[in-house]
Write a protein that holds these residues in place. Sequence first.
Motif, PDB file in Angstrom:
ATOM      1  N   GLU A   3     -14.559  16.351 -42.389  1.00 29.10           N
ATOM      2  CA  GLU A   3     -14.848  14.922 -42.227  1.00 29.10           C
ATOM      3  C   GLU A   3     -14.178  14.406 -40.962  1.00 29.10           C
ATOM      4  O   GLU A   3     -13.094  14.863 -40.587  1.00 29.10           O
ATOM      5  CB  GLU A   3     -14.347  14.146 -43.439  1.00 29.10           C
ATOM      6  N   GLN A   4     -14.838  13.469 -40.320  1.00 28.34           N
ATOM      7  CA  GLN A   4     -14.279  12.850 -39.116  1.00 28.34           C
ATOM      8  C   GLN A   4     -14.526  11.348 -39.158  1.00 28.34           C
ATOM      9  O   GLN A   4     -15.663  10.894 -39.277  1.00 28.34           O
ATOM     10  CB  GLN A   4     -14.937  13.447 -37.873  1.00 28.34           C
ATOM     11  N   LYS A   5     -13.442  10.548 -39.067  1.00 33.03           N
ATOM     12  CA  LYS A   5     -13.550   9.096 -39.050  1.00 33.03           C
ATOM     13  C   LYS A   5     -13.106   8.592 -37.682  1.00 33.03           C
ATOM     14  O   LYS A   5     -12.109   9.061 -37.144  1.00 33.03           O
ATOM     15  CB  LYS A   5     -12.695   8.470 -40.146  1.00 33.03           C
ATOM     16  N   SER A   6     -13.850   7.631 -37.146  1.00 31.15           N
ATOM     17  CA  SER A   6     -13.498   7.116 -35.826  1.00 31.15           C
ATOM     18  C   SER A   6     -14.017   5.698 -35.652  1.00 31.15           C
ATOM     19  O   SER A   6     -14.927   5.259 -36.361  1.00 31.15           O
ATOM     20  CB  SER A   6     -14.072   8.017 -34.726  1.00 31.15           C
ATOM     21  N   ASP A   7     -13.407   4.984 -34.700  1.00 28.76           N
ATOM     22  CA  ASP A   7     -13.897   3.677 -34.291  1.00 28.76           C
ATOM     23  C   ASP A   7     -14.757   3.881 -33.046  1.00 28.76           C
ATOM     24  O   ASP A   7     -14.356   4.574 -32.114  1.00 28.76           O
ATOM     25  CB  ASP A   7     -12.738   2.736 -33.960  1.00 28.76           C
ATOM     26  N   THR A   8     -15.938   3.297 -33.039  1.00 29.43           N
ATOM     27  CA  THR A   8     -16.864   3.503 -31.930  1.00 29.43           C
ATOM     28  C   THR A   8     -16.540   2.534 -30.804  1.00 29.43           C
ATOM     29  O   THR A   8     -16.997   1.396 -30.791  1.00 29.43           O
ATOM     30  CB  THR A   8     -18.313   3.309 -32.397  1.00 29.43           C
ATOM     31  N   GLU A   9     -15.760   2.986 -29.849  1.00 30.59           N
ATOM     32  CA  GLU A   9     -15.375   2.147 -28.725  1.00 30.59           C
ATOM     33  C   GLU A   9     -16.470   2.068 -27.676  1.00 30.59           C
ATOM     34  O   GLU A   9     -16.508   1.149 -26.869  1.00 30.59           O
ATOM     35  CB  GLU A   9     -14.089   2.703 -28.096  1.00 30.59           C
ATOM     36  N   SER A  10     -17.370   3.032 -27.655  1.00 33.75           N
ATOM     37  CA  SER A  10     -18.474   3.040 -26.701  1.00 33.75           C
ATOM     38  C   SER A  10     -19.649   3.768 -27.324  1.00 33.75           C
ATOM     39  O   SER A  10     -19.543   4.330 -28.421  1.00 33.75           O
ATOM     40  CB  SER A  10     -18.055   3.732 -25.398  1.00 33.75           C
ATOM     41  N   GLU A  11     -20.787   3.763 -26.637  1.00 33.68           N
ATOM     42  CA  GLU A  11     -21.976   4.425 -27.161  1.00 33.68           C
ATOM     43  C   GLU A  11     -21.996   5.906 -26.790  1.00 33.68           C
ATOM     44  O   GLU A  11     -23.032   6.463 -26.465  1.00 33.68           O
ATOM     45  CB  GLU A  11     -23.237   3.723 -26.634  1.00 33.68           C
ATOM     46  N   LYS A  12     -20.840   6.545 -26.855  1.00 38.00           N
ATOM     47  CA  LYS A  12     -20.759   7.960 -26.513  1.00 38.00           C
ATOM     48  C   LYS A  12     -21.339   8.814 -27.630  1.00 38.00           C
ATOM     49  O   LYS A  12     -21.570   8.344 -28.746  1.00 38.00           O
ATOM     50  CB  LYS A  12     -19.306   8.361 -26.269  1.00 38.00           C
ATOM     51  N   LEU A  13     -21.580  10.094 -27.326  1.00 34.91           N
ATOM     52  CA  LEU A  13     -22.085  11.042 -28.297  1.00 34.91           C
ATOM     53  C   LEU A  13     -20.924  11.545 -29.153  1.00 34.91           C
ATOM     54  O   LEU A  13     -19.905  11.973 -28.635  1.00 34.91           O
ATOM     55  CB  LEU A  13     -22.764  12.216 -27.592  1.00 34.91           C
ATOM     56  N   HIS A  14     -21.077  11.464 -30.485  1.00 31.62           N
ATOM     57  CA  HIS A  14     -20.045  11.930 -31.402  1.00 31.62           C
ATOM     58  C   HIS A  14     -20.445  13.299 -31.946  1.00 31.62           C
ATOM     59  O   HIS A  14     -21.590  13.490 -32.366  1.00 31.62           O
ATOM     60  CB  HIS A  14     -19.857  10.935 -32.544  1.00 31.62           C
ATOM     61  N   ILE A  15     -19.505  14.246 -31.943  1.00 30.37           N
ATOM     62  CA  ILE A  15     -19.804  15.621 -32.339  1.00 30.37           C
ATOM     63  C   ILE A  15     -18.829  16.063 -33.429  1.00 30.37           C
ATOM     64  O   ILE A  15     -17.618  15.857 -33.316  1.00 30.37           O
ATOM     65  CB  ILE A  15     -19.710  16.585 -31.137  1.00 30.37           C
ATOM     66  N   LEU A  16     -19.367  16.670 -34.493  1.00 28.48           N
ATOM     67  CA  LEU A  16     -18.537  17.258 -35.541  1.00 28.48           C
ATOM     68  C   LEU A  16     -19.063  18.662 -35.827  1.00 28.48           C
ATOM     69  O   LEU A  16     -20.247  18.833 -36.112  1.00 28.48           O
ATOM     70  CB  LEU A  16     -18.579  16.409 -36.815  1.00 28.48           C
ATOM     71  N   GLN A  17     -18.185  19.662 -35.734  1.00 27.90           N
ATOM     72  CA  GLN A  17     -18.616  21.030 -35.950  1.00 27.90           C
ATOM     73  C   GLN A  17     -17.752  21.736 -36.977  1.00 27.90           C
ATOM     74  O   GLN A  17     -16.599  21.374 -37.201  1.00 27.90           O
ATOM     75  CB  GLN A  17     -18.613  21.809 -34.630  1.00 27.90           C
ATOM     76  N   THR A  18     -18.335  22.739 -37.615  1.00 30.48           N
ATOM     77  CA  THR A  18     -17.626  23.543 -38.608  1.00 30.48           C
ATOM     78  C   THR A  18     -18.240  24.929 -38.622  1.00 30.48           C
ATOM     79  O   THR A  18     -19.374  25.121 -38.177  1.00 30.48           O
ATOM     80  CB  THR A  18     -17.696  22.896 -40.008  1.00 30.48           C
ATOM     81  N   THR A  19     -17.505  25.906 -39.134  1.00 24.33           N
ATOM     82  CA  THR A  19     -17.989  27.288 -39.204  1.00 24.33           C
ATOM     83  C   THR A  19     -18.220  27.674 -40.663  1.00 24.33           C
ATOM     84  O   THR A  19     -17.371  27.413 -41.525  1.00 24.33           O
ATOM     85  CB  THR A  19     -16.970  28.246 -38.569  1.00 24.33           C
ATOM     86  N   ASP A  67     -26.449   6.905 -30.450  1.00 24.60           N
ATOM     87  CA  ASP A  67     -26.944   5.530 -30.590  1.00 24.60           C
ATOM     88  C   ASP A  67     -26.108   4.693 -31.551  1.00 24.60           C
ATOM     89  O   ASP A  67     -26.658   3.927 -32.341  1.00 24.60           O
ATOM     90  CB  ASP A  67     -28.412   5.528 -31.045  1.00 24.60           C
ATOM     91  N   VAL A  68     -24.807   4.857 -31.476  1.00 27.17           N
ATOM     92  CA  VAL A  68     -23.916   4.069 -32.340  1.00 27.17           C
ATOM     93  C   VAL A  68     -23.356   2.900 -31.540  1.00 27.17           C
ATOM     94  O   VAL A  68     -22.762   3.083 -30.476  1.00 27.17           O
ATOM     95  CB  VAL A  68     -22.751   4.935 -32.864  1.00 27.17           C
ATOM     96  N   SER A  69     -23.545   1.683 -32.050  1.00 25.13           N
ATOM     97  CA  SER A  69     -23.045   0.498 -31.351  1.00 25.13           C
ATOM     98  C   SER A  69     -21.528   0.480 -31.325  1.00 25.13           C
ATOM     99  O   SER A  69     -20.873   0.877 -32.293  1.00 25.13           O
ATOM    100  CB  SER A  69     -23.551  -0.776 -32.037  1.00 25.13           C
ATOM    101  N   PRO A  70     -20.923   0.034 -30.228  1.00 26.10           N
ATOM    102  CA  PRO A  70     -19.458  -0.085 -30.145  1.00 26.10           C
ATOM    103  C   PRO A  70     -18.944  -1.112 -31.148  1.00 26.10           C
ATOM    104  O   PRO A  70     -19.642  -2.048 -31.522  1.00 26.10           O
ATOM    105  CB  PRO A  70     -19.229  -0.557 -28.703  1.00 26.10           C
ATOM    106  N   GLY A  71     -17.707  -0.907 -31.581  1.00 21.93           N
ATOM    107  CA  GLY A  71     -17.056  -1.882 -32.446  1.00 21.93           C
ATOM    108  C   GLY A  71     -17.241  -1.646 -33.925  1.00 21.93           C
ATOM    109  O   GLY A  71     -16.847  -2.494 -34.737  1.00 21.93           O
ATOM    110  N   PHE A  72     -17.821  -0.499 -34.312  1.00 25.24           N
ATOM    111  CA  PHE A  72     -18.023  -0.209 -35.728  1.00 25.24           C
ATOM    112  C   PHE A  72     -17.281   1.067 -36.111  1.00 25.24           C
ATOM    113  O   PHE A  72     -16.971   1.903 -35.269  1.00 25.24           O
ATOM    114  CB  PHE A  72     -19.516  -0.039 -36.037  1.00 25.24           C
ATOM    115  N   LYS A  73     -17.015   1.223 -37.396  1.00 28.22           N
ATOM    116  CA  LYS A  73     -16.383   2.433 -37.898  1.00 28.22           C
ATOM    117  C   LYS A  73     -17.467   3.454 -38.257  1.00 28.22           C
ATOM    118  O   LYS A  73     -18.452   3.115 -38.900  1.00 28.22           O
ATOM    119  CB  LYS A  73     -15.515   2.129 -39.123  1.00 28.22           C
ATOM    120  N   LEU A  74     -17.248   4.703 -37.838  1.00 27.34           N
ATOM    121  CA  LEU A  74     -18.212   5.770 -38.070  1.00 27.34           C
ATOM    122  C   LEU A  74     -17.547   6.894 -38.839  1.00 27.34           C
ATOM    123  O   LEU A  74     -16.454   7.334 -38.496  1.00 27.34           O
ATOM    124  CB  LEU A  74     -18.747   6.293 -36.733  1.00 27.34           C
ATOM    125  N   ASN A  75     -18.225   7.352 -39.896  1.00 31.53           N
ATOM    126  CA  ASN A  75     -17.737   8.471 -40.698  1.00 31.53           C
ATOM    127  C   ASN A  75     -18.781   9.583 -40.653  1.00 31.53           C
ATOM    128  O   ASN A  75     -19.930   9.374 -41.036  1.00 31.53           O
ATOM    129  CB  ASN A  75     -17.499   8.012 -42.143  1.00 31.53           C
TER     130      ASN A  75
END
Length: 248
Positions: free
Chosen positions: A170-186, A149-157
Motif C-alpha cells: 500500500e502507498q498513501k500520498s498527498d498529491t502535490e502535483s499532477e505527476k505520475l504515481h507508481i506502485l510496484q510489487t513482486t 490524472d490526479v488533481s493536486p491537493g487530494f489524498k491518494l491511496n
Amino acid sequence: MQLLPLSLCLLTLTGSTFSDGNGPEIITVTEGSDVILPCKINKDISLERFEWKKDGKKDVYLHESSPLLVDDGQFSGRVSHSDHELRNGDASITISDTKVSDSGDYTCDFPNLHQTFTVRLVVGKAAKVSIQNPEQTEDGFLLKCLVSDVSPGFKLNISWFDSSGNKLIEQKSDTESEKLHILQTTVKKSDTYRCVATMEELSHQVHSEVHVHIPGSDIPVVVWVILAVMAPIIVAWAVFIYKWKKMS
C-alpha cells in the motif's frame, strides 16, 4: 508467462459534503459529475430576487420574479434550478458536468432580505489506473501500477491485492502535483492481481487487474502433500526392487 487482457473498473459515488465549523460548507465532487449547491431559507421566495455568484464577481444564476439564467461562457447551459421549490424557500442550483475550473466560493444572495449564504465547491480529477506488462526478475515477476490524472491537493491511496483480497502493498500520498504515481510489487505465484486507486475525499475508486501465469507455481497444495507422502514410499520401493534383482 500468459497475460489476460487488462480490465478496468470505475466506481464513482456521490461527492462529499462537510464544514470545518468556521468557514462555508464544502462540497467535493469528481470532474464530470453533477452537483447541487444548497441555499434554503424558511420563506416563500417565489417573488424574491436572489442571485448566485462565483468568487464574489462571476454571475452564475439570477432570479427576479422569474428565472433569468445568466449567459456566461463558463456556465452556459450547465446551471439549472427547480422553480417549484421556491415556495419552500429553496434557491439551490444544480451545476451539471462539473469542471475543475468550477472550483471556488459560491454565494447565494437575497438583497431585499439582507441574507447571503456561501458554499465552497471543490472539483477534482478522477484518477486513471493502468498496469504495465509484468517483468520477469530473479525474485519473480514485477508488477507495476501507474496512476495518472490526479488533481493536486487530494489524498491518494494505491494498493495491490491478490484474487483472495489480500493486500500485498500500500502507498498513501498527498498529491502535490499532477505527476505520475507508481506502485510496484513482486509476485511469485500464478494469480489475478488488482491495483486499486482510492481518493476518499472525492468518494472515488478505480482499479485495473492483470492475470499472471508462472509455470509450476499453480500446482495445488494437495498435490504437493501427496508427492511429499509418496516420495519416501517410491524411493523405498525402488531400493527394494534393486536389492531383489541383485540377489536373484
